[in-house]
Design a protein around this motif. Sequence first.
Motif, mmCIF file in Angstrom:
data_model
loop_
_atom_site.group_PDB
_atom_site.id
_atom_site.type_symbol
_atom_site.label_atom_id
_atom_site.label_comp_id
_atom_site.label_asym_id
_atom_site.label_seq_id
_atom_site.Cartn_x
_atom_site.Cartn_y
_atom_site.Cartn_z
ATOM 1 N N GLN A 1 -57.029 -10.072 16.239
ATOM 2 C CA GLN A 1 -58.099 -9.838 15.279
ATOM 3 C C GLN A 1 -59.463 -10.170 15.876
ATOM 4 O OE1 GLN A 1 -58.036 -8.278 12.500
ATOM 5 N NE2 GLN A 1 -60.201 -8.636 11.984
ATOM 6 N N LEU A 2 -59.502 -11.180 16.747
ATOM 7 C CA LEU A 2 -60.749 -11.494 17.441
ATOM 8 C C LEU A 2 -61.234 -10.291 18.234
ATOM 9 C CD1 LEU A 2 -62.890 -13.592 18.534
ATOM 10 C CD2 LEU A 2 -61.315 -13.931 20.442
ATOM 11 N N LEU A 3 -60.327 -9.614 18.916
ATOM 12 C CA LEU A 3 -60.706 -8.456 19.717
ATOM 13 C C LEU A 3 -61.083 -7.263 18.846
ATOM 14 C CD1 LEU A 3 -58.065 -8.687 22.571
ATOM 15 C CD2 LEU A 3 -60.449 -9.395 22.625
ATOM 16 N N ALA A 4 -60.515 -7.196 17.653
ATOM 17 C CA ALA A 4 -60.840 -6.093 16.751
ATOM 18 C C ALA A 4 -62.200 -6.290 16.079
ATOM 19 C CB ALA A 4 -59.756 -5.959 15.686
ATOM 20 N N ASP A 5 -62.572 -7.547 15.837
ATOM 21 C CA ASP A 5 -63.825 -7.836 15.134
ATOM 22 C C ASP A 5 -64.433 -9.130 15.670
ATOM 23 O OD1 ASP A 5 -65.945 -7.970 13.342
ATOM 24 O OD2 ASP A 5 -64.699 -8.657 11.665
ATOM 25 N N PRO A 6 -64.946 -9.109 16.909
ATOM 26 C CA PRO A 6 -65.433 -10.351 17.524
ATOM 27 C C PRO A 6 -66.551 -11.030 16.743
ATOM 28 C CG PRO A 6 -65.624 -8.489 19.060
ATOM 29 C CD PRO A 6 -65.010 -7.968 17.818
ATOM 30 N N ARG A 7 -67.508 -10.276 16.277
ATOM 31 C CA ARG A 7 -68.613 -10.897 15.550
ATOM 32 C C ARG A 7 -68.144 -11.522 14.243
ATOM 33 N NH1 ARG A 7 -73.900 -6.858 16.235
ATOM 34 N NH2 ARG A 7 -74.221 -7.282 18.483
#
Length: 313
Positions: free
Chosen positions: A219-225
């Motif tokens: 999920q971090l890679l899908a939506d880092p901000r």
Amino acid sequence: MARVLFLGGLGRSGTTLVERLLGELPGVCALGEVVHLWQRDVRDDERCGCGARFSECAFWRAIGEAAFNGWQNVDVDRIIALRATVERTRFIPRLAARTLPRALHDAVLEYAAFYTSVYEAAALTAGAEVVVDSSKHSALAHCLRWSPALDLRVVHVVRDPRGVAYSWTKSVARPETDGTEEMTRYSAGRSALLWTGHNAAFGLLARRGVPTIRLRYEQLLADPRGELARIAAHAGLPLRANDLAFVDRSAAELRTGHSAAGNPMRFTTGRVELRRDDAWRDALPPRQRALVGAVCAPMLHAYGYATPQKEIS
């Protein structure tokens, strides 16, 4: 009181990337895996994330002076002995109790005090509100929760255990040793057992009242901000409009850091692409993949991953 954001989970789950991204935020001082500081850096003088030997890094020299009047005053043998006494995965049931026997309580507080001194000195040296420790070790987090001098908050980082298992089987050189040594390797079965045990331990830590959020690496890679903003809120760190400008959905710009120990990625600077590594789907042998899926099945479901019967490509 030092405010510490502890990144926990099993190695090869993406904690180094999380630490590096958090280190770009204002008010944050990212220290790497402090659990290895004593042996690898104070004693063995390995390289800091900035590239310099630990003894030659001005940042860490300043921390040593502020914390101990110099690293030469640190009793590394005592710290290692205390670690063997209190910081072991098998001790977690005792560490997670409501109270500790007097002797264990005193040893845990003495052990945690060495870390507290480093955290406080790092915050002072860097002028930071939050210190990030990416040590990962669940037993260390259970020790630190007993320190009255710490405001401990945990980010429990998880990654699909089949991807973790594949990563543990690969040969990775340790740059700190100029390529003469490799990072530890585990079989798929052992990594599956470790994944289950360490992640369960962080669930227990949360039930003991330590503020904890879970971060799925995918999920971090899908939506880092979005995920970085969520972690910053958990750490009590207010962000301004441009504080996340260094990262988008495809890449991040990383400056030189001072991670004391950890994954070789801590030496990376400049533009870093953010993309999922799903090589395990093809590269992890079917028998090993099935083994990991079977061992980790209950927690796969709990963490929202596809179970072996419901995998999607």
